[in-house]
Design an enzyme around this catalytic site. Structure first.
Site, short mmCIF file in Angstrom:
data_model
loop_
_atom_site.label_atom_id
_atom_site.label_comp_id
_atom_site.label_asym_id
_atom_site.label_seq_id
_atom_site.Cartn_x
_atom_site.Cartn_y
_atom_site.Cartn_z
N TYR A 65 0.84 -1.21 0.00
CA TYR A 65 0.00 0.00 0.00
C TYR A 65 0.88 1.26 0.00
O TYR A 65 0.62 2.22 -0.75
CB TYR A 65 -0.90 -0.04 1.24
CG TYR A 65 -1.96 1.02 1.32
CD1 TYR A 65 -3.12 0.93 0.56
CD2 TYR A 65 -1.82 2.10 2.18
CE1 TYR A 65 -4.10 1.90 0.66
CE2 TYR A 65 -2.79 3.07 2.29
CZ TYR A 65 -3.94 2.98 1.53
OH TYR A 65 -4.92 3.94 1.62
N SER A 119 2.29 1.84 -3.40
CA SER A 119 1.28 2.35 -4.35
C SER A 119 0.96 3.82 -4.08
O SER A 119 0.83 4.62 -5.01
CB SER A 119 0.00 1.50 -4.30
OG SER A 119 -0.71 1.70 -3.09
P1 NAP Z 1 -13.55 1.86 0.58
O1 NAP Z 1 -14.63 2.29 1.51
O2 NAP Z 1 -13.01 0.47 0.68
O3 NAP Z 1 -14.02 2.16 -0.92
C1 NAP Z 1 -13.20 1.84 -2.00
C2 NAP Z 1 -14.06 1.75 -3.23
O4 NAP Z 1 -13.20 1.40 -4.35
C3 NAP Z 1 -15.12 0.64 -3.13
O5 NAP Z 1 -16.36 1.14 -3.56
C4 NAP Z 1 -14.60 -0.42 -4.05
O6 NAP Z 1 -15.60 -1.20 -4.70
C5 NAP Z 1 -13.87 0.40 -5.10
N1 NAP Z 1 -12.93 -0.42 -5.86
C6 NAP Z 1 -12.08 -1.36 -5.40
N2 NAP Z 1 -11.43 -1.93 -6.41
C7 NAP Z 1 -11.87 -1.35 -7.54
C8 NAP Z 1 -11.57 -1.54 -8.92
N3 NAP Z 1 -10.69 -2.45 -9.32
N4 NAP Z 1 -12.21 -0.77 -9.84
C9 NAP Z 1 -13.13 0.15 -9.44
N5 NAP Z 1 -13.46 0.37 -8.16
C10 NAP Z 1 -12.83 -0.38 -7.20
O7 NAP Z 1 -12.25 2.80 0.73
P2 NAP Z 1 -12.12 4.34 1.20
O8 NAP Z 1 -11.68 4.36 2.60
O9 NAP Z 1 -13.30 5.11 0.79
O10 NAP Z 1 -10.84 4.77 0.35
C11 NAP Z 1 -10.92 5.54 -0.84
C12 NAP Z 1 -9.50 5.92 -1.22
O11 NAP Z 1 -8.89 6.68 -0.18
C13 NAP Z 1 -8.58 4.72 -1.45
O12 NAP Z 1 -7.69 4.98 -2.51
C14 NAP Z 1 -7.82 4.62 -0.14
O13 NAP Z 1 -6.58 3.98 -0.30
C15 NAP Z 1 -7.67 6.08 0.21
N6 NAP Z 1 -7.44 6.32 1.63
C16 NAP Z 1 -8.37 5.93 2.56
C17 NAP Z 1 -8.09 6.15 3.91
C18 NAP Z 1 -9.04 5.76 5.00
O14 NAP Z 1 -8.66 5.80 6.18
N7 NAP Z 1 -10.29 5.39 4.72
C19 NAP Z 1 -6.88 6.75 4.30
C20 NAP Z 1 -5.98 7.12 3.32
C21 NAP Z 1 -6.27 6.92 1.98
P3 NAP Z 1 -16.24 -2.52 -4.02
O15 NAP Z 1 -16.96 -2.03 -2.83
O16 NAP Z 1 -17.14 -3.06 -5.09
O17 NAP Z 1 -15.08 -3.39 -3.71
#
Ligand code: NAP
Length: 246
Positions: A154, A157
């Site tokens: 992670y 990436s």
């Molecule tokens: P999340 O709730 O897990 O949502 C991620 C979304 O991406 C889900 O709807 C998932 O779809 C979709 N996804 C996964 N693989 C995909 C693919 N191959 N093609 C298209 N869509 C895909 O995550 P989040 O916390 O909202 O995170 C959003 C972004 O912020 C990510 O890049 C994460 O790394 C970054 N981020 C998050 C945090 C945090 O604490 N939450 C912190 C730092 C950075 P499915 O549900 O169908 O799998």
């Protein structure tokens, strides 16, 4: 309305930060393409967007599949004529300490979080170049700046998407296209689901604001960066972590 009539594609918009970003963009007047894997979560986000002042359409596309992304961009241009903003938000985790991390765990995270960002940007960049305008926003993480226990894949990436943003800021700036990265701290979405409750509470203690972030707080940052108010912000890496890393 800061994004009136702007057309934005948001990946991973079925839930979490992506969903909050889609709703925020729509509230600010944007036309939003809700890109994700699951038609049900896409439908839910589209309905939420349509309850605001904006408009939305859903598109099932996997960020690993360049053909589905090219079709999505073509459908967007056919419907709304342009693409003003791409939010590269889709991301996954597959954590393990280095000694235990499998090649599959490494590759699966790189394929979505890093190559997926390349694929999506590749799919929109010619449209933005033809327009001589656009904004590309990458979801990075404080882990991409500082590393994290159990997150070799992670961290690589999320560091990588910062490198891409800085490169695009240089390559595309004179063509009217801005590129920026947002580095959230720990935000309450399902991506934190594997972190034990006691670890989350300990993290919360370390945040000077005394709490984890809300998806809407990251969405607000994306919306501002997409707007003309951020017209001189290019190649920036903006941490939104409540001060966790200071
Ligand atoms: P999340 O709730 O897990 O949502 C991620 C979304 O991406 C889900 O709807 C998932 O779809 C979709 N996804 C996964 N693989 C995909 C693919 N191959 N093609 C298209 N869509 C895909 O995550 P989040 O916390 O909202 O995170 C959003 C972004 O912020 C990510 O890049 C994460 O790394 C970054 N981020 C998050 C945090 C945090 O604490 N939450 C912190 C730092 C950075 P499915 O549900 O169908 O799998």
């Amino acid at each position: 309305m800061r994004l009136r009539d702007k057309v934005a594609i948001i990946t991973g918009a079925g839930r979490g930060i992506g969903q909050a970003t889609a709703v925020k963009f729509a509230t600010e007047g944007a036309k939003v393409v809700v890109c994700d894997l699951d038609p049900e979560t896409i439908k839910e986000t589209v309905e939420m967007c349509k309850e605001t002042r904006g408009d939305a359409m859903g598109y099932v596309a996997d960020v690993r599949d360049i053909e589905s992304l090219e079709s999505m961009v073509a459908a967007t241009v056919a419907k709304w004529g342009r693409v003003d903003c791409l939010v590269n938000n889709a991301g996954i985790v597959a954590d393990a300490q280095m000694k235990n991390m499998s090649e599959d765990q490494f590759d699966s995270v790189i394929e979505i979080n890093l190559k997926g960002v390349f694929n999506c940007t590749k799919a929109v960049v010619n449209t933005m170049l033809a327009q001589q305008s656009g904004v590309i926003l990458n979801a990075s993480s404080i882990v991409g700046l500082h590393g994290n226990f159990g997150q070799t894949n992670y961290a690589a990436s999320k560091f990588g998407v910062i490198g891409m943003v800085k490169t695009w800021a240089r390559e595309l700036g004179r063509k009217g296209i801005r590129a920026n990265a947002v580095c959230p701290g720990f935000v309450t979405t399902s991506i934190l689901g594997t972190i034990p409750e006691r670890v989350l509470r300990a993290l919360e203690e370390k945040v000077p604001l005394g709490r984890l972030g809300k998806p809407e707080e990251i969405a607000n940052t994306f919306a501002w960066l997409a707007s003309d108010e951020a017209s001189y912000i290019n190649g920036a890496v903006i941490e939104v972590s409540g001060g966790l890393t200071i």
